[in-house]
Design an enzyme around this catalytic site. Structure first.
Site, mmCIF file in Angstrom:
data_model
loop_
_atom_site.group_PDB
_atom_site.id
_atom_site.type_symbol
_atom_site.label_atom_id
_atom_site.label_comp_id
_atom_site.label_asym_id
_atom_site.label_seq_id
_atom_site.Cartn_x
_atom_site.Cartn_y
_atom_site.Cartn_z
ATOM 1 N N HIS A 1 -54.100 1.572 59.924
ATOM 2 C CA HIS A 1 -54.568 2.479 58.911
ATOM 3 C C HIS A 1 -53.685 3.702 58.952
ATOM 4 O O HIS A 1 -53.489 4.384 58.070
ATOM 5 C CB HIS A 1 -56.135 2.681 58.774
ATOM 6 C CG HIS A 1 -56.811 1.592 58.665
ATOM 7 N ND1 HIS A 1 -57.645 1.767 57.510
ATOM 8 C CD2 HIS A 1 -57.329 0.504 59.422
ATOM 9 C CE1 HIS A 1 -58.432 0.623 57.420
ATOM 10 N NE2 HIS A 1 -58.127 -0.082 58.733
ATOM 11 N N ASP B 1 -58.712 7.781 53.572
ATOM 12 C CA ASP B 1 -58.866 6.348 54.067
ATOM 13 C C ASP B 1 -60.181 5.979 53.203
ATOM 14 O O ASP B 1 -61.365 6.646 53.333
ATOM 15 C CB ASP B 1 -59.028 5.987 55.377
ATOM 16 C CG ASP B 1 -58.844 4.625 55.617
ATOM 17 O OD1 ASP B 1 -59.840 3.677 55.449
ATOM 18 O OD2 ASP B 1 -57.751 3.852 56.104
#
Length: 232
Positions: A22, A128
């Site tokens: 990520h 995110d």
């Protein structure tokens, strides 16, 4: 760059989920925004910030005047910096402990922008998608738009989006005994997913394959994707 130029420059605060893949995807996206003229503040957890410094050297995150690296606490006990954190504990902490320090950090960042003119105020948050349980709230509190950036494939995201429906239809969590893993239950066809034909329970992300209503990761993922539509 003079103070007037700094004050009017778009400022994107980018915050990834605190896991390697990520972070890598978010930093690539942040670089693209930077090349387009954005001031960037990239926010890691203190744990991952320290890992970067240990791996790349004490000056590796000095950044540029308009691309800065910052950190917020993750509220987890100290652990070995050479290993990945416990994902269950991390998900639980994101749900419960990240909003307050993130909000405090945002307020300080914007106050510094007003008092010192060294950086523009935050004009948008790139979060995110799996951090949305707190980043959407923080963005609303400071009146900034928020973009949710998913580092997974579109079909994977669509699978995550079905978790709430699967629960409401009584298909999950799975039964307490483990027979459902071998008796064909996971071959149950889901015929309501747009654009995805002949999808079975077993084809959805494996986080679904839990027998507990209290499964931390299952609930974390479900709650995060439930909020996807709330992004600006």
């Amino acid at each position: 760059m003079d103070s007037t130029e700094v004050a009017t420059k778009p400022h994107a605060l980018c915050i990834p989920f605190p896991a390697q893949s990520h972070i890598k995807a978010m930093i690539k996206f942040a670089k693209l925004l930077h090349r387009r003229g954005f001031h960037i503040t990239f926010v890691n957890t203190e744990f991952n910030h320290k890992r970067f410094l240990k791996s790349l050297g004490p000056n590796s995150l000095d950044g540029l005047p308009d691309f800065q690296f910052e950190a917020i606490p993750d509220s987890l006990p100290d652990s070995n910096e050479d290993t990945t954190q416990d994902i269950t504990l991390l998900c639980e902490s994101v749900r419960k402990n990240f909003l307050a320090p993130f909000h405090t950090f945002l307020a300080k960042l914007n106050n510094d922008a007003i008092e010192t003119s060294s950086n523009p105020p935050v004009t948008g948050i790139v979060s995110d998608g799996f951090m949305s349980t707190f980043t959407i709230i923080a963005a609303e509190e400071i009146g900034a738009p928020i973009v949710l950036f998913y580092t997974i494939a579109a079909c994977s995201f669509m699978g995550f989006k079905q978790l709430r429906a699967v629960v409401e239809k009584g298909l999950a969590p799975l039964k307490d005994d483990e027979s459902c893993f071998t008796n064909g239950y996971l071959d149950t066809v889901l015929d309501w997913i747009p654009g995805m034909r002949d999808i079975r329970l077993r084809d959805l992300p494996t986080f679904l394959q839990t027998t507990s209503t209290d499964d931390t990761i299952f609930n974390f993922v479900m709650e995060a994707t439930d909020r996807a539509h709330e992004a600006s």
